[in-house]
Design a protein around this motif. Structure first.
Motif, PDB file in Angstrom:
ATOM      1  N   MET A 103      -3.980  20.972 -29.756  1.00  0.00           N
ATOM      2  CA  MET A 103      -2.794  20.648 -28.962  1.00  0.00           C
ATOM      3  C   MET A 103      -3.118  19.804 -27.736  1.00  0.00           C
ATOM      4  SD  MET A 103      -0.144  21.813 -30.473  1.00  0.00           S
ATOM      5  CE  MET A 103       1.045  21.628 -29.151  1.00  0.00           C
ATOM      6  N   ASP A 104      -4.381  19.789 -27.330  1.00  0.00           N
ATOM      7  CA  ASP A 104      -4.758  19.097 -26.097  1.00  0.00           C
ATOM      8  C   ASP A 104      -4.950  17.597 -26.370  1.00  0.00           C
ATOM      9  OD1 ASP A 104      -5.433  18.606 -23.493  1.00  0.00           O
ATOM     10  OD2 ASP A 104      -7.504  19.284 -23.704  1.00  0.00           O
ATOM     11  N   LYS A 105      -3.859  16.952 -26.769  1.00  0.00           N
ATOM     12  CA  LYS A 105      -3.884  15.525 -27.054  1.00  0.00           C
ATOM     13  C   LYS A 105      -2.840  14.832 -26.184  1.00  0.00           C
ATOM     14  CE  LYS A 105      -6.670  16.412 -30.540  1.00  0.00           C
ATOM     15  NZ  LYS A 105      -8.111  16.110 -30.466  1.00  0.00           N
ATOM     16  N   PRO A 106      -3.179  13.760 -25.501  1.00  0.00           N
ATOM     17  CA  PRO A 106      -2.209  13.088 -24.612  1.00  0.00           C
ATOM     18  C   PRO A 106      -0.912  12.706 -25.332  1.00  0.00           C
ATOM     19  CG  PRO A 106      -4.425  12.241 -24.260  1.00  0.00           C
ATOM     20  CD  PRO A 106      -4.520  13.143 -25.437  1.00  0.00           C
ATOM     21  N   LYS A 107      -1.005  12.269 -26.581  1.00  0.00           N
ATOM     22  CA  LYS A 107       0.204  11.875 -27.280  1.00  0.00           C
ATOM     23  C   LYS A 107       1.142  13.070 -27.505  1.00  0.00           C
ATOM     24  CE  LYS A 107       1.841   9.424 -31.417  1.00  0.00           C
ATOM     25  NZ  LYS A 107       2.874  10.397 -31.811  1.00  0.00           N
ATOM     26  N   LEU A 108       0.569  14.214 -27.857  1.00  0.00           N
ATOM     27  CA  LEU A 108       1.369  15.406 -28.100  1.00  0.00           C
ATOM     28  C   LEU A 108       2.068  15.877 -26.822  1.00  0.00           C
ATOM     29  CD1 LEU A 108      -0.939  17.495 -30.465  1.00  0.00           C
ATOM     30  CD2 LEU A 108       1.287  16.507 -31.038  1.00  0.00           C
ATOM     31  N   THR A 109       1.271  16.062 -25.761  1.00  0.00           N
ATOM     32  CA  THR A 109       1.862  16.575 -24.514  1.00  0.00           C
ATOM     33  C   THR A 109       2.789  15.544 -23.878  1.00  0.00           C
ATOM     34  OG1 THR A 109      -0.110  15.844 -23.322  1.00  0.00           O
ATOM     35  CG2 THR A 109      -0.073  18.126 -24.066  1.00  0.00           C
ATOM     36  N   GLY A 110       2.452  14.267 -24.020  1.00  0.00           N
ATOM     37  CA  GLY A 110       3.303  13.226 -23.429  1.00  0.00           C
ATOM     38  C   GLY A 110       4.636  13.095 -24.129  1.00  0.00           C
ATOM     39  N   ASN A 111       4.691  13.397 -25.410  1.00  0.00           N
ATOM     40  CA  ASN A 111       5.935  13.259 -26.163  1.00  0.00           C
ATOM     41  C   ASN A 111       6.902  14.411 -25.974  1.00  0.00           C
ATOM     42  OD1 ASN A 111       5.209  10.789 -27.108  1.00  0.00           O
ATOM     43  ND2 ASN A 111       4.646  11.439 -29.160  1.00  0.00           N
ATOM     44  N   ILE A 112       6.505  15.437 -25.264  1.00  0.00           N
ATOM     45  CA  ILE A 112       7.476  16.502 -24.946  1.00  0.00           C
ATOM     46  C   ILE A 112       8.584  15.888 -24.115  1.00  0.00           C
ATOM     47  CG2 ILE A 112       7.860  18.722 -23.806  1.00  0.00           C
ATOM     48  CD1 ILE A 112       4.954  19.386 -24.270  1.00  0.00           C
ATOM     49  N   LEU A 153      24.710  35.137 -23.196  1.00  0.00           N
ATOM     50  CA  LEU A 153      23.581  34.241 -22.953  1.00  0.00           C
ATOM     51  C   LEU A 153      24.032  32.813 -23.221  1.00  0.00           C
ATOM     52  CD1 LEU A 153      20.537  36.048 -24.663  1.00  0.00           C
ATOM     53  CD2 LEU A 153      21.100  35.979 -22.234  1.00  0.00           C
ATOM     54  N   SER A 154      23.448  31.868 -22.501  1.00  0.00           N
ATOM     55  CA  SER A 154      23.769  30.459 -22.715  1.00  0.00           C
ATOM     56  C   SER A 154      23.104  29.948 -23.993  1.00  0.00           C
ATOM     57  CB  SER A 154      23.271  29.619 -21.538  1.00  0.00           C
ATOM     58  OG  SER A 154      23.893  30.012 -20.345  1.00  0.00           O
ATOM     59  N   ARG A 155      23.730  28.979 -24.613  1.00  0.00           N
ATOM     60  CA  ARG A 155      23.076  28.311 -25.727  1.00  0.00           C
ATOM     61  C   ARG A 155      21.886  27.524 -25.183  1.00  0.00           C
ATOM     62  NH1 ARG A 155      25.755  28.898 -30.293  1.00  0.00           N
ATOM     63  NH2 ARG A 155      27.935  29.573 -30.181  1.00  0.00           N
ATOM     64  N   TYR A 156      20.893  27.335 -26.008  1.00  0.00           N
ATOM     65  CA  TYR A 156      19.666  26.725 -25.528  1.00  0.00           C
ATOM     66  C   TYR A 156      19.397  25.384 -26.201  1.00  0.00           C
ATOM     67  CZ  TYR A 156      18.108  29.121 -29.787  1.00  0.00           C
ATOM     68  OH  TYR A 156      17.998  29.571 -31.073  1.00  0.00           O
ATOM     69  N   ARG A 157      18.595  24.590 -25.516  1.00  0.00           N
ATOM     70  CA  ARG A 157      18.078  23.341 -26.063  1.00  0.00           C
ATOM     71  C   ARG A 157      16.574  23.476 -26.127  1.00  0.00           C
ATOM     72  NH1 ARG A 157      19.834  18.945 -22.015  1.00  0.00           N
ATOM     73  NH2 ARG A 157      18.996  17.522 -23.585  1.00  0.00           N
ATOM     74  N   VAL A 158      15.989  23.020 -27.208  1.00  0.00           N
ATOM     75  CA  VAL A 158      14.557  23.174 -27.416  1.00  0.00           C
ATOM     76  C   VAL A 158      13.855  21.837 -27.200  1.00  0.00           C
ATOM     77  CG1 VAL A 158      12.742  23.768 -29.067  1.00  0.00           C
ATOM     78  CG2 VAL A 158      14.889  25.060 -29.060  1.00  0.00           C
ATOM     79  N   PHE A 159      12.824  21.863 -26.368  1.00  0.00           N
ATOM     80  CA  PHE A 159      11.976  20.693 -26.162  1.00  0.00           C
ATOM     81  C   PHE A 159      10.578  21.049 -26.682  1.00  0.00           C
ATOM     82  CE2 PHE A 159      15.364  20.372 -23.131  1.00  0.00           C
ATOM     83  CZ  PHE A 159      15.663  19.027 -23.081  1.00  0.00           C
ATOM     84  N   ALA A 160      10.047  20.241 -27.577  1.00  0.00           N
ATOM     85  CA  ALA A 160       8.758  20.567 -28.171  1.00  0.00           C
ATOM     86  C   ALA A 160       7.975  19.286 -28.449  1.00  0.00           C
ATOM     87  CB  ALA A 160       8.964  21.343 -29.472  1.00  0.00           C
ATOM     88  N   PRO A 161       6.649  19.399 -28.532  1.00  0.00           N
ATOM     89  CA  PRO A 161       5.848  18.216 -28.866  1.00  0.00           C
ATOM     90  C   PRO A 161       5.959  17.892 -30.342  1.00  0.00           C
ATOM     91  CG  PRO A 161       4.450  20.136 -28.721  1.00  0.00           C
ATOM     92  CD  PRO A 161       5.820  20.582 -28.288  1.00  0.00           C
ATOM     93  N   ASP A 162       5.383  16.749 -30.732  1.00  0.00           N
ATOM     94  CA  ASP A 162       5.286  16.429 -32.147  1.00  0.00           C
ATOM     95  C   ASP A 162       4.465  17.511 -32.850  1.00  0.00           C
ATOM     96  OD1 ASP A 162       6.666  14.117 -31.656  1.00  0.00           O
ATOM     97  OD2 ASP A 162       4.853  12.916 -31.364  1.00  0.00           O
ATOM     98  N   VAL A 163       4.641  17.608 -34.148  1.00  0.00           N
ATOM     99  CA  VAL A 163       3.900  18.614 -34.913  1.00  0.00           C
ATOM    100  C   VAL A 163       2.437  18.186 -35.024  1.00  0.00           C
ATOM    101  CG1 VAL A 163       3.707  19.810 -37.121  1.00  0.00           C
ATOM    102  CG2 VAL A 163       5.969  19.216 -36.204  1.00  0.00           C
ATOM    103  N   PRO A 164       1.514  18.999 -34.558  1.00  0.00           N
ATOM    104  CA  PRO A 164       0.100  18.613 -34.618  1.00  0.00           C
ATOM    105  C   PRO A 164      -0.482  18.827 -36.013  1.00  0.00           C
ATOM    106  CG  PRO A 164       0.302  20.793 -33.688  1.00  0.00           C
ATOM    107  CD  PRO A 164       1.710  20.299 -33.911  1.00  0.00           C
ATOM    108  N   ASP A 165      -1.596  18.202 -36.261  1.00  0.00           N
ATOM    109  CA  ASP A 165      -2.329  18.415 -37.498  1.00  0.00           C
ATOM    110  C   ASP A 165      -3.191  19.662 -37.326  1.00  0.00           C
ATOM    111  OD1 ASP A 165      -3.836  18.356 -39.779  1.00  0.00           O
ATOM    112  OD2 ASP A 165      -4.989  16.564 -39.242  1.00  0.00           O
TER     113      ASP A 165
END
Length: 219
Positions: free
Chosen positions: A210-219, A178-190
């Motif tokens: 999780m439905d916050k523009p800042k969270l989803t936009g920062n992915i 398997l290929s090594r992976y890179r993880v893309f994730a949003p900021d940690v929500p409150d």
């Protein structure tokens, strides 16, 4: 095209055969990317060469056709027990849709081996009905799953008697399978105030957090 199993896949098959000498319901666990469809193809082909029937049971219609392409690549003759597909019960290998299969059991003779794809769904009523029918009629049931646990956190011991564990994701990566992976994730929500259900965050409350523009936009 002959099926060439990797060493760890051969080990899974060997352990599965040993388990099937003791039990008729065996669960094979292996991570996504470990080649569970190749394992299923090998088992179906081997069963057919012994002039015995084998079913591969899928939980979604698109997986029926996807599995058919794989079986064709490996030269495994097969037919279908699925809506919109002609039924030819003379073929030893059948690719079945669970929704169609559970309504046609009265018309069918059980196979020697039934392979249950995505076996963590086995607790659902339709799956449980089919597995019980197969077991009562003397078939071997082999489940395949990367995650052998139901969504409610319950295990599958009501539907399988033994489990064969495949390699870990880390081992498959280390060995180059398997290929090594890179993880893309949003900021940690409150997550303060989010209720828990069955040991995890409640889906509705978590979705709102999780439905916050800042969270989803920062992915």
């Amino acid at each position: 095209m002959a099926i060439q199993l990797r060493d760890y896949q051969q080990d899974i098959i060997h352990k599965a055969r040993q388990a099937m000498r003791r039990s008729r319901r065996v669960l094979l666990q292996a991570p996504t990317g470990a080649g569970k469809t190749a394992l299923a193809s090998f088992m179906a082909g081997e069963t057919a060469t012994r002039n015995q029937g084998c079913w591969f049971i899928c939980h979604r219609a698109e997986l029926v056709l996807q599995t058919s392409l794989t079986f064709r690549k490996f030269g495994i003759a097969h037919a279908f027990i699925a809506a919109g597909q002609p039924m030819n019960l003379r073929e030893l290998v059948q690719i079945a849709s669970i929704d169609t299969l559970k309504g046609r059991l009265a018309q069918l003779i059980p196979p020697k081996v039934a392979i249950v794809d995505e076996a963590h769904h086995s607790g659902a009523a339709g799956w449980a009905l089919v597995i019980q029918w197969l077991t009562e009629n003397g078939a071997y049931v082999v489940g395949l799953s990367a995650t052998p646990q139901r969504l409610d956190g319950q295990g599958l011991d009501a539907h399988f008697d033994e489990i064969v564990l495949g390699p870990s994701v880390a081992w498959l990566i280390e060995q180059g399978h398997l290929s090594r992976y890179r993880v893309f994730a949003p900021d940690v929500p409150d997550m303060k105030g989010v209720r828990r259900q069955m040991g995890d965050f409640g889906k509705k409350d978590a979705a709102e957090k999780m439905d916050k523009p800042k969270l989803t936009g920062n992915i």
